[in-house]
Design a protein around this motif. Structure first.
Motif, PDB file in Angstrom:
ATOM      1  N   LEU A   3      12.724  -6.083  44.259  1.00  0.00           N
ATOM      2  CA  LEU A   3      12.351  -4.877  43.340  1.00  0.00           C
ATOM      3  C   LEU A   3      11.781  -3.697  44.250  1.00  0.00           C
ATOM      4  CD1 LEU A   3      11.924  -6.762  39.983  1.00  0.00           C
ATOM      5  CD2 LEU A   3      13.582  -5.546  41.287  1.00  0.00           C
ATOM      6  N   VAL A   4      11.033  -3.827  45.217  1.00  0.00           N
ATOM      7  CA  VAL A   4      10.496  -2.936  45.691  1.00  0.00           C
ATOM      8  C   VAL A   4      11.188  -2.031  47.002  1.00  0.00           C
ATOM      9  CG1 VAL A   4       8.059  -2.478  47.482  1.00  0.00           C
ATOM     10  CG2 VAL A   4       8.268  -4.558  45.600  1.00  0.00           C
ATOM     11  N   PRO A   5      11.453  -0.833  47.233  1.00  0.00           N
ATOM     12  CA  PRO A   5      12.026  -0.156  47.577  1.00  0.00           C
ATOM     13  C   PRO A   5      11.906  -0.042  48.976  1.00  0.00           C
ATOM     14  CG  PRO A   5      11.616   1.049  45.896  1.00  0.00           C
ATOM     15  CD  PRO A   5      10.618   0.465  45.533  1.00  0.00           C
ATOM     16  N   LEU A   6      12.747  -0.459  49.868  1.00  0.00           N
ATOM     17  CA  LEU A   6      12.773  -0.319  51.287  1.00  0.00           C
ATOM     18  C   LEU A   6      11.863   0.417  52.107  1.00  0.00           C
ATOM     19  CD1 LEU A   6      16.501  -1.021  52.228  1.00  0.00           C
ATOM     20  CD2 LEU A   6      14.300  -2.864  52.143  1.00  0.00           C
ATOM     21  N   PRO A   7      11.652   1.301  51.619  1.00  0.00           N
ATOM     22  CA  PRO A   7      10.266   2.910  52.774  1.00  0.00           C
ATOM     23  C   PRO A   7       8.796   1.715  52.161  1.00  0.00           C
ATOM     24  CG  PRO A   7      11.899   3.678  52.137  1.00  0.00           C
ATOM     25  CD  PRO A   7      12.308   2.141  51.513  1.00  0.00           C
ATOM     26  N   PHE A   8       8.796   1.283  50.676  1.00  0.00           N
ATOM     27  CA  PHE A   8       7.656   1.167  50.102  1.00  0.00           C
ATOM     28  C   PHE A   8       6.981  -0.548  51.128  1.00  0.00           C
ATOM     29  CE2 PHE A   8       7.670   4.330  47.375  1.00  0.00           C
ATOM     30  CZ  PHE A   8       6.533   4.595  47.215  1.00  0.00           C
ATOM     31  N   ALA A   9       8.106  -1.042  51.177  1.00  0.00           N
ATOM     32  CA  ALA A   9       8.373  -2.401  51.186  1.00  0.00           C
ATOM     33  C   ALA A   9       7.148  -2.951  53.013  1.00  0.00           C
ATOM     34  CB  ALA A   9       9.533  -3.590  51.290  1.00  0.00           C
ATOM     35  N   ASP A  10       8.432  -1.699  53.371  1.00  0.00           N
ATOM     36  CA  ASP A  10       7.816  -1.197  55.067  1.00  0.00           C
ATOM     37  C   ASP A  10       6.184  -0.991  55.355  1.00  0.00           C
ATOM     38  OD1 ASP A  10      10.539  -2.752  55.918  1.00  0.00           O
ATOM     39  OD2 ASP A  10      10.986  -0.421  55.965  1.00  0.00           O
ATOM     40  N   ALA A  11       5.977  -0.048  54.629  1.00  0.00           N
ATOM     41  CA  ALA A  11       4.544   0.387  54.559  1.00  0.00           C
ATOM     42  C   ALA A  11       3.908  -0.185  53.969  1.00  0.00           C
ATOM     43  CB  ALA A  11       4.666   1.512  53.226  1.00  0.00           C
ATOM     44  N   VAL A  12       4.535  -1.493  52.668  1.00  0.00           N
ATOM     45  CA  VAL A  12       3.145  -2.103  52.359  1.00  0.00           C
ATOM     46  C   VAL A  12       2.692  -3.604  53.939  1.00  0.00           C
ATOM     47  CG1 VAL A  12       2.716  -4.200  50.738  1.00  0.00           C
ATOM     48  CG2 VAL A  12       3.916  -2.152  50.223  1.00  0.00           C
ATOM     49  N   ARG A  13       3.714  -4.382  54.372  1.00  0.00           N
ATOM     50  CA  ARG A  13       4.118  -4.933  55.147  1.00  0.00           C
ATOM     51  C   ARG A  13       3.053  -4.729  55.907  1.00  0.00           C
ATOM     52  NH1 ARG A  13       9.882  -5.143  54.413  1.00  0.00           N
ATOM     53  NH2 ARG A  13      10.474  -7.372  53.787  1.00  0.00           N
ATOM     54  N   ALA A  14       3.186  -3.099  57.005  1.00  0.00           N
ATOM     55  CA  ALA A  14       2.244  -2.573  58.030  1.00  0.00           C
ATOM     56  C   ALA A  14       0.920  -2.929  57.496  1.00  0.00           C
ATOM     57  CB  ALA A  14       2.734  -1.191  58.149  1.00  0.00           C
ATOM     58  N   LEU A  15       0.542  -1.971  55.867  1.00  0.00           N
ATOM     59  CA  LEU A  15      -0.708  -1.565  55.279  1.00  0.00           C
ATOM     60  C   LEU A  15      -1.815  -3.297  55.845  1.00  0.00           C
ATOM     61  CD1 LEU A  15      -0.589   0.674  53.386  1.00  0.00           C
ATOM     62  CD2 LEU A  15      -1.800   1.119  55.324  1.00  0.00           C
ATOM     63  N   ALA A  16      -0.968  -4.222  55.077  1.00  0.00           N
ATOM     64  CA  ALA A  16      -0.952  -5.667  54.403  1.00  0.00           C
ATOM     65  C   ALA A  16      -2.120  -6.724  55.748  1.00  0.00           C
ATOM     66  CB  ALA A  16      -0.305  -6.482  53.594  1.00  0.00           C
ATOM     67  N   LYS A  17      -0.928  -6.174  56.486  1.00  0.00           N
ATOM     68  CA  LYS A  17      -0.726  -6.323  58.552  1.00  0.00           C
ATOM     69  C   LYS A  17      -2.658  -6.296  58.504  1.00  0.00           C
ATOM     70  CE  LYS A  17       1.098  -8.332  62.190  1.00  0.00           C
ATOM     71  NZ  LYS A  17       2.686  -8.669  62.838  1.00  0.00           N
ATOM     72  N   GLY A  18      -2.191  -4.955  58.528  1.00  0.00           N
ATOM     73  CA  GLY A  18      -3.492  -4.198  59.444  1.00  0.00           C
ATOM     74  C   GLY A  18      -4.937  -4.883  59.039  1.00  0.00           C
ATOM     75  N   GLU A  19      -4.744  -4.569  57.435  1.00  0.00           N
ATOM     76  CA  GLU A  19      -5.837  -4.277  56.936  1.00  0.00           C
ATOM     77  C   GLU A  19      -6.893  -5.400  55.918  1.00  0.00           C
ATOM     78  OE1 GLU A  19      -7.451  -1.933  56.150  1.00  0.00           O
ATOM     79  OE2 GLU A  19      -7.053  -0.059  57.729  1.00  0.00           O
ATOM     80  N   GLY A  20      -5.815  -7.007  56.182  1.00  0.00           N
ATOM     81  CA  GLY A  20      -6.043  -7.905  56.016  1.00  0.00           C
ATOM     82  C   GLY A  20      -6.091  -7.849  54.301  1.00  0.00           C
ATOM     83  N   TRP A  21      -4.917  -7.705  53.593  1.00  0.00           N
ATOM     84  CA  TRP A  21      -4.392  -7.760  52.075  1.00  0.00           C
ATOM     85  C   TRP A  21      -3.589  -8.592  52.283  1.00  0.00           C
ATOM     86  CZ3 TRP A  21      -4.544  -1.875  52.344  1.00  0.00           C
ATOM     87  CH2 TRP A  21      -6.472  -1.167  52.044  1.00  0.00           C
TER      88      TRP A  21
END
Length: 281
Positions: A3-21
């Motif tokens: 359900l998450v649009p691909l640009p958001f999915a990619d941004a979420v993965r990068a942010l989550a991985k970098g910030e530990g969320w």
């Protein structure tokens, strides 16, 4: 994930991985804040002729371990709507934000701004739990009364100082805490507080890679909120499901009805059944 649009999915993965969320917690935080930007009088309906209407607001609770970076996720979410270049003055000044408070304080925020934002990274400071401090001057929100506010339902009060009659408003509820405390807050009650919550839990040790590039992802998400503030309707609207959303809605409702006919569905306790009844919200 679908359900998450691909640009958001990619941004979420990068942010989550970098910030530990945890990615699902980050998606939840973005969605909750985006819904709050909508006009406070906007309503959602499944179909044109449906009497039942829902507010766009999404109420959430989030459980995590003591070291799951809850505070930094809250700070990120706050910045999306309070430190955005397009944030209205009331957002930027946090005029209607609270971590704890009284019913009078909540009503004053709604009357004054048509909004109320309950944001906390320590749920035991917001709701009274076995781990909360006791003492003079400490206030906790009432779960039974929050059933009214998180769904932006009408509220009428009359005291010696006069009366308040509120009906169209928006309530942001994003409260995080250690898993045990969140589970206690979600314990079933007759008032049904837990059935109105969107809930996520973060693993005890979310993965973090400090070398992960994420500046572009952060700017992308902030830019989305800039666009929201600039393009949100200035007047209340009634929004209906699109054809694609309607097919998903129908599939979810069919799955729920099918589950009700199974042995597991028939043996489910009444509190979980009431949670399922809110599947469309």
């Amino acid at each position: 994930r679908n359900l998450v649009p691909l640009p958001f999915a990619d941004a979420v993965r990068a942010l989550a991985k970098g910030e530990g969320w945890h990615p699902e917690c980050l998606v939840q935080e973005i969605g909750v804040r985006a819904a709050f930007v909508e006009h406070h009088g906007t309503q959602l309906k499944a179909g044109e002729h449906e009497m039942h209407k829902r507010c766009p607001s999404i109420a959430c609770l989030r459980g995590a371990s003591a070291s799951a970076r809850k505070s930094s996720l809250k700070t990120f979410g706050d910045a999306l709507i309070c430190k955005n270049s397009a944030s209205p003055a009331a957002f930027a000044n946090r005029d209607f934000f609270l971590t704890d408070g009284t019913l009078r304080g909540i009503r004053d925020a709604i009357v004054g701004y048509n909004r109320c934002a309950i944001v906390s990274d320590e749920c035991s400071n917001t709701y009274e739990t076995p781990w909360s401090e006791k003492g003079k001057g400490i206030h906790y929100l009432q779960r039974s009364k929050m059933c009214t506010y998180v769904n932006a339902e009408a509220d009428d009060s009359c005291t010696g100082k006069g009366g308040d009659h509120i009906s169209e408003y928006s309530c942001l509820h994003s409260v995080t805490g250690q898993t045990e405390a969140i589970e206690w807050i979600l314990s079933p009650t007759i008032g049904g507080f837990c059935k109105r919550m969107h809930i996520t839990f973060s693993p005890d040790e979310p993965h973090c890679n400090n070398m992960q590039q994420r500046d572009d992802s952060r700017r992308f998400v902030h830019g989305y909120f800039t666009w929201l503030f600039q393009n949100v309707s200035k007047e209340p609207e009634v929004k209906f499901l699109s054809n694609e959303a309607r097919s998903l809605y129908d599939a979810v409702m069919t799955a729920r009805r099918d589950f009700d006919t199974t042995t597991q569905g028939q043996q489910m306790n009444r509190y979980l059944k009431s949670k399922l009844a809110f599947v469309d919200t």
